[in-house]
Scaffold this motif. Sequence first.
Motif, short mmCIF file in Angstrom:
data_model
loop_
_atom_site.label_atom_id
_atom_site.label_comp_id
_atom_site.label_asym_id
_atom_site.label_seq_id
_atom_site.Cartn_x
_atom_site.Cartn_y
_atom_site.Cartn_z
N ALA A 116 0.83 -1.20 0.00
CA ALA A 116 0.00 0.00 0.00
C ALA A 116 0.87 1.27 0.00
O ALA A 116 0.59 2.22 -0.72
CB ALA A 116 -0.94 -0.01 1.19
N ALA A 117 1.93 1.26 0.79
CA ALA A 117 2.82 2.43 0.85
C ALA A 117 3.45 2.70 -0.51
O ALA A 117 3.51 3.85 -0.97
CB ALA A 117 3.89 2.21 1.91
N ARG A 118 3.91 1.65 -1.18
CA ARG A 118 4.54 1.83 -2.50
C ARG A 118 3.55 2.36 -3.53
O ARG A 118 3.86 3.22 -4.33
CB ARG A 118 5.16 0.51 -2.97
CG ARG A 118 5.81 0.59 -4.34
CD ARG A 118 6.98 1.58 -4.33
NE ARG A 118 7.57 1.73 -5.62
CZ ARG A 118 7.34 2.77 -6.45
NH1 ARG A 118 6.53 3.75 -6.08
NH2 ARG A 118 7.92 2.83 -7.63
N LEU A 119 2.32 1.83 -3.48
CA LEU A 119 1.30 2.28 -4.42
C LEU A 119 0.89 3.72 -4.16
O LEU A 119 0.63 4.47 -5.10
CB LEU A 119 0.09 1.35 -4.34
CG LEU A 119 0.33 -0.02 -4.98
CD1 LEU A 119 -0.67 -1.03 -4.45
CD2 LEU A 119 0.29 0.08 -6.50
N MET A 120 0.86 4.14 -2.91
CA MET A 120 0.54 5.53 -2.61
C MET A 120 1.64 6.45 -3.14
O MET A 120 1.35 7.51 -3.69
CB MET A 120 0.31 5.73 -1.11
CG MET A 120 -0.97 5.08 -0.64
SD MET A 120 -1.48 5.46 1.06
CE MET A 120 -0.12 4.91 2.02
N GLN A 121 2.89 6.03 -2.98
CA GLN A 121 3.99 6.84 -3.53
C GLN A 121 3.87 6.95 -5.05
O GLN A 121 4.05 8.02 -5.62
CB GLN A 121 5.33 6.22 -3.14
CG GLN A 121 5.66 6.36 -1.68
CD GLN A 121 6.86 5.53 -1.28
OE1 GLN A 121 7.07 4.42 -1.77
NE2 GLN A 121 7.66 6.06 -0.37
N TYR A 122 3.55 5.84 -5.70
CA TYR A 122 3.39 5.84 -7.15
C TYR A 122 2.24 6.77 -7.57
O TYR A 122 2.40 7.57 -8.50
CB TYR A 122 3.16 4.43 -7.68
CG TYR A 122 2.94 4.39 -9.17
CD1 TYR A 122 3.99 4.59 -10.05
CD2 TYR A 122 1.67 4.21 -9.70
CE1 TYR A 122 3.79 4.60 -11.42
CE2 TYR A 122 1.45 4.21 -11.06
CZ TYR A 122 2.51 4.41 -11.92
OH TYR A 122 2.31 4.42 -13.27
N ALA A 123 1.11 6.66 -6.89
CA ALA A 123 -0.04 7.52 -7.23
C ALA A 123 0.33 9.00 -7.10
O ALA A 123 -0.05 9.82 -7.94
CB ALA A 123 -1.23 7.17 -6.35
#
Length: 185
Positions: A116-123
């Motif tokens: 989730a943390a990685r996806l939030m950074q990507y978004a």
Amino acid sequence: MHLVELQSERLRFEPYTISDFYFVKSLLQDPRVMRFISPDGRPYTDEQTIEWFERQLARYETGRQTGLLKLMTFESDEPIGHAGTLLHDLDGKLELEVGYWLSPKHWHMGYGREAAARLMQYAFTEGEKEIISLIHPDNVPSQRVAKANGLHWDRDTLYQNMLVSVYAGDLERLCRHIDRQQMTR
């Protein structure tokens, strides 16, 4: 957003292909996984699983969302679950959700939080400003993951005939929160 492959410290994210159907079926037909995901808390039938998988593959073609991406560790090519960003019409507003599902044998290992943390950074790098997570009100472990990543409870609402708790956050603030956590490891 477009078709992506991402990495985090321990995880690889890849789009699903047809060859992944039986892994997806194992998730959607596991009562432990589906307890807090399906509207009635029950595993999907074969027909529902096929419809879900086809809908998922179509998400890779649509704009701002990554769709659900297969998660694997760097040590193995065996999928451990999936995570991604999904667009939802929620309370009359189009919102971007970060979500994840893991195989039960991979629960409580920090993979959901990391994904989730990685996806939030990507978004955030793709220009998104806000993110939500839709979590069943009784799913305390997922609520802990959302809070650990800096999301806060925003409201309870109905989504697809199911009561969900909406956890929300400003991505700029959340990414600063995540970066600070990573520096303290």
